[in-house]
Design a protein around this motif. Sequence first.
Motif, PDB file in Angstrom:
ATOM      1  N   SER A  84     -55.983-153.509  30.645  1.00  0.00           N
ATOM      2  CA  SER A  84     -56.165-152.047  30.110  1.00  0.00           C
ATOM      3  C   SER A  84     -55.692-151.694  28.866  1.00  0.00           C
ATOM      4  CB  SER A  84     -55.340-151.294  31.304  1.00  0.00           C
ATOM      5  OG  SER A  84     -54.049-151.755  31.626  1.00  0.00           O
ATOM      6  N   VAL A  85     -56.333-151.954  27.742  1.00  0.00           N
ATOM      7  CA  VAL A  85     -56.029-151.872  26.573  1.00  0.00           C
ATOM      8  C   VAL A  85     -55.791-150.436  26.059  1.00  0.00           C
ATOM      9  CG1 VAL A  85     -56.499-152.279  24.141  1.00  0.00           C
ATOM     10  CG2 VAL A  85     -57.439-153.788  25.964  1.00  0.00           C
ATOM     11  N   SER A  86     -56.639-149.650  26.547  1.00  0.00           N
ATOM     12  CA  SER A  86     -56.383-148.132  26.139  1.00  0.00           C
ATOM     13  C   SER A  86     -55.115-147.465  26.576  1.00  0.00           C
ATOM     14  CB  SER A  86     -57.776-147.383  26.382  1.00  0.00           C
ATOM     15  OG  SER A  86     -57.810-147.478  27.887  1.00  0.00           O
ATOM     16  N   LYS A  87     -54.578-148.079  27.875  1.00  0.00           N
ATOM     17  CA  LYS A  87     -53.563-147.391  28.386  1.00  0.00           C
ATOM     18  C   LYS A  87     -52.343-147.845  27.744  1.00  0.00           C
ATOM     19  CE  LYS A  87     -51.394-147.478  32.884  1.00  0.00           C
ATOM     20  NZ  LYS A  87     -51.204-148.506  33.877  1.00  0.00           N
ATOM     21  N   ALA A  88     -52.106-149.303  27.127  1.00  0.00           N
ATOM     22  CA  ALA A  88     -51.218-149.589  26.542  1.00  0.00           C
ATOM     23  C   ALA A  88     -51.184-149.011  25.059  1.00  0.00           C
ATOM     24  CB  ALA A  88     -51.445-151.055  26.376  1.00  0.00           C
ATOM     25  N   VAL A  89     -52.015-148.711  24.595  1.00  0.00           N
ATOM     26  CA  VAL A  89     -51.894-148.116  23.125  1.00  0.00           C
ATOM     27  C   VAL A  89     -52.023-146.707  22.999  1.00  0.00           C
ATOM     28  CG1 VAL A  89     -53.135-150.233  21.869  1.00  0.00           C
ATOM     29  CG2 VAL A  89     -54.404-148.340  22.564  1.00  0.00           C
ATOM     30  N   GLY A  90     -51.986-146.009  24.171  1.00  0.00           N
ATOM     31  CA  GLY A  90     -52.193-144.657  24.064  1.00  0.00           C
ATOM     32  C   GLY A  90     -50.999-144.015  23.646  1.00  0.00           C
ATOM     33  N   HIS A  91     -50.042-144.223  24.221  1.00  0.00           N
ATOM     34  CA  HIS A  91     -48.543-143.765  23.593  1.00  0.00           C
ATOM     35  C   HIS A  91     -48.423-144.099  21.971  1.00  0.00           C
ATOM     36  CE1 HIS A  91     -44.429-142.651  22.851  1.00  0.00           C
ATOM     37  NE2 HIS A  91     -44.188-143.857  22.510  1.00  0.00           N
ATOM     38  N   LEU A  92     -48.766-145.145  21.358  1.00  0.00           N
ATOM     39  CA  LEU A  92     -48.703-145.553  20.240  1.00  0.00           C
ATOM     40  C   LEU A  92     -49.362-144.764  19.339  1.00  0.00           C
ATOM     41  CD1 LEU A  92     -47.558-148.133  18.313  1.00  0.00           C
ATOM     42  CD2 LEU A  92     -49.573-149.237  18.723  1.00  0.00           C
ATOM     43  N   LYS A  93     -50.916-144.527  19.821  1.00  0.00           N
ATOM     44  CA  LYS A  93     -51.790-143.465  19.048  1.00  0.00           C
ATOM     45  C   LYS A  93     -51.076-142.363  18.774  1.00  0.00           C
ATOM     46  CE  LYS A  93     -56.491-145.135  19.129  1.00  0.00           C
ATOM     47  NZ  LYS A  93     -57.760-145.307  19.961  1.00  0.00           N
ATOM     48  N   THR A  94     -50.569-141.688  19.702  1.00  0.00           N
ATOM     49  CA  THR A  94     -50.324-140.318  19.721  1.00  0.00           C
ATOM     50  C   THR A  94     -49.109-140.063  18.884  1.00  0.00           C
ATOM     51  OG1 THR A  94     -49.293-140.523  21.996  1.00  0.00           O
ATOM     52  CG2 THR A  94     -51.428-139.024  22.066  1.00  0.00           C
ATOM     53  N   ALA A  95     -48.280-141.131  19.228  1.00  0.00           N
ATOM     54  CA  ALA A  95     -46.914-141.218  18.556  1.00  0.00           C
ATOM     55  C   ALA A  95     -46.881-141.404  17.152  1.00  0.00           C
ATOM     56  CB  ALA A  95     -45.861-142.191  19.112  1.00  0.00           C
TER      57      ALA A  95
END
Lengths: 739, 75
Positions: free
Chosen positions: A248-259
Amino acid sequence: MSTMTEERLQGSSRAALRAEKKAITVGVAGNPNSGKSTIINAIAGTRLHVGNWPGVTVEKKSAIFEYGGRKIRIVDLPGTYSLSPYTQEEIIARDYLIHEKPDVILNVVDATNLERNLYLTVQVMELGIPTVVALNIYDEAEKRGHTINRRVMEDMLGVKVIPTVATKKIGLDDLLKSLLEVAENPSAHCPKHLNYGDDIESAAKMLETQIGLTPLAEKYPPRWLAFKLMEGDSQVSGEIKPDDSGLSVSKAVGHLKTAHDSDIESIMADARYAQAFGLTREVLQKTESGNIELTERIDRIVLNRVLGIPIFLAAMWFVFKLTFDVSKPFADWMSAMTAGPFKGWAEAILGLIRAPGWTVSLVTDGVMAGVGSVLVFVPVIFAMMFFITFLEGSGYMARAAFVMDRAMHTIGLHGKSFIPMLLGFGCNVPAIYATRTLENPKDKALTALLVPLMSCGARLPVYVVFIGAFFSAHAGTVLWSLYVMGIVLAIIVGICFKKTLFKGEAPMFIMELPPYRRPSFKSLMIHTWEKGKHFLIKAGTYILAVSILIWFLLNLPWGVENKKDSYLGKVGQIIAPVLEPIGFGNWEAASSLISGVIAKEIVVGTMGEIYVAKPEDEKKNPSTFSEDLKEVGTSFVHAAEDSAANVFSTVGISSLSSKEDEKRAGLKAVIQKTYTPLSAYAFVAFVLLYMPCVVVAIAMRQEFGTWKWFGIAFVYQMTLAWGVAFLIYHGGKLLGIGG
Amino acid sequence: MNLSMLKCGEKGKITKIGAIGPLKRRLMDMGVLVGEEVKMEKVAPLGDPIEVIIKNYKLSLRKKEAEEIQLEAIK
């Protein structure tokens, strides 16, 4: 007894196998201009093997040698600034590192430009493969007042760091020793995990855990794979389809993207550069030396807004003249030898064994003439390779591209395309090989397609005969018009191709202007030699085959009196009607044009044979073998002298030979009867434009690894040649000139 | 303003890279990052491409590519 031998054989082959297995594989990665090639040349020397990476035209250099009792296989990866999936070079380098898994990575770093080079190092380290860093060009860095604290660097990276000066062979022994040491004890030399910051690390950790549960962990370094998936790397995503593997890539990077409010690729690039910057700050000490660098001083002149272009043109003039003038005496020598003594010897030997007439002709006119036509190219290929390698190694090639890019870009080409185009006026063959300086496949292909429109030296004899027969009053103007026609058509065709075949985003022009450096003579020689050898073997085979084929066409059925009855004549008769609308629909012209496929100058030779009865062979006093041998030697010395003299007298223009033998005069008389000035001009235009010669075809095949580009060149050039000749012939008729 | 508008010798600090896809990645790989200082060094004799200094090395690029790089001038 026999079983014993067998056993021993098996035993020894097993031992050989074990020794083979024990060979340490070293993949060499580094930035372009970091001196990677120089290091490899210095280590491997003549054991270097130059080939191509499978399926692409990027050069692959490798060597196997022994050091400290171990076999080492060293593979040079294409020079790259990064391991992204966007350029051919980067894809090759990372595919090799991931899938071939070398035992050790040798990362060559330009010590004078630490930060940008470490950006690649940081990416190499993500792979987790044992690594050794060579701080190359260390002497120059010291001269600039840079000191690099190697110990601190080793601590921070977790790998060995060795200062080297490849051009002076300094540090290479240390380097090889370290490579062995690392290969013996790989786990102690695995690069450290550099901390990319909490946000990235936690996302990566999450993915890494997931990857660990899949078979992917065996195939890819998990940390590297996690990063690539986060970046949305197109190549990796295509290979493994993360959704299918339950990642689940999008889940992993979700926070990174918004931060960070940015795309992951940028965040990662920033993080890597932050590492490179941090490392540089810790290890590099600069004491600014006030004097302006040599590169700066040279650039002030050669990139000057006024002087830049004249200097560039002068440099190109020298390269062109040197390439063709230095090689010409040797080429002449080679063709004189194959046509003279060598041919004589072959005839003598065949005479001794009473070989039938057709065999003698096949060997001397077919095979030996073929060998001769291969050999004449060797000097010019060597010379061209030498100068191109020199231009690249010295750093001027990038400047040449910088100066010329604006002009070349208008027809969809790259600044570097200028050099192959220019060489094309001498000979299209080295010009095609010279397209290798273009990194982007699109730029390279378009350049190669346009090169044949540059009127080469082999077309000149055809022009000379026809111009002599019809336009002697305006010889210069007419000759000039042909060259200009080629250039103008190249511009038009270039623009057309840019809008059709090469539609879409133009390749970028983002290029380093490296500091000027003196290329090492050894590297130059090795490179030149390898390329020349390649040509001789690969292209030589094809050329030989084609010239034997033409011999068959021309001479069979054996004993034909009239050339019209030979196969070539017959094929000519079939083709002639196609040439009717463009002014020369006779089998003589058609047959000559077919034979010109070997080399365009042969058009004249064949016409001579067809139109003019063979002059009696000059009665030469038969020479003895020792006389011949002496002739071979002394004429070679003369060739070498001429070549050396040409280096100094390069400014002079070699004039068109005014010597004219009787045969040629006879040919002119016949031509004047069969052609009108208009059809003669249409004919020479056709010769200028129609399909490239066989050797160019082979060069294209070799450079691109496919016949595709030659196929395209063949079709467009045939169409163009016919169309232009038609326009000239009928346009001229309409206007009522020269009909 | 963007990078192509700098005059020779002028400096700027990169504020945004407008490009997308391969061009953006390539620029970043070459050290063209937000926050980085860049100096216009030379313009080619025919007016394009340009040469800039970034991260202590010389980089050349076409004006069209430079237009994608937004910056604020440094006095």
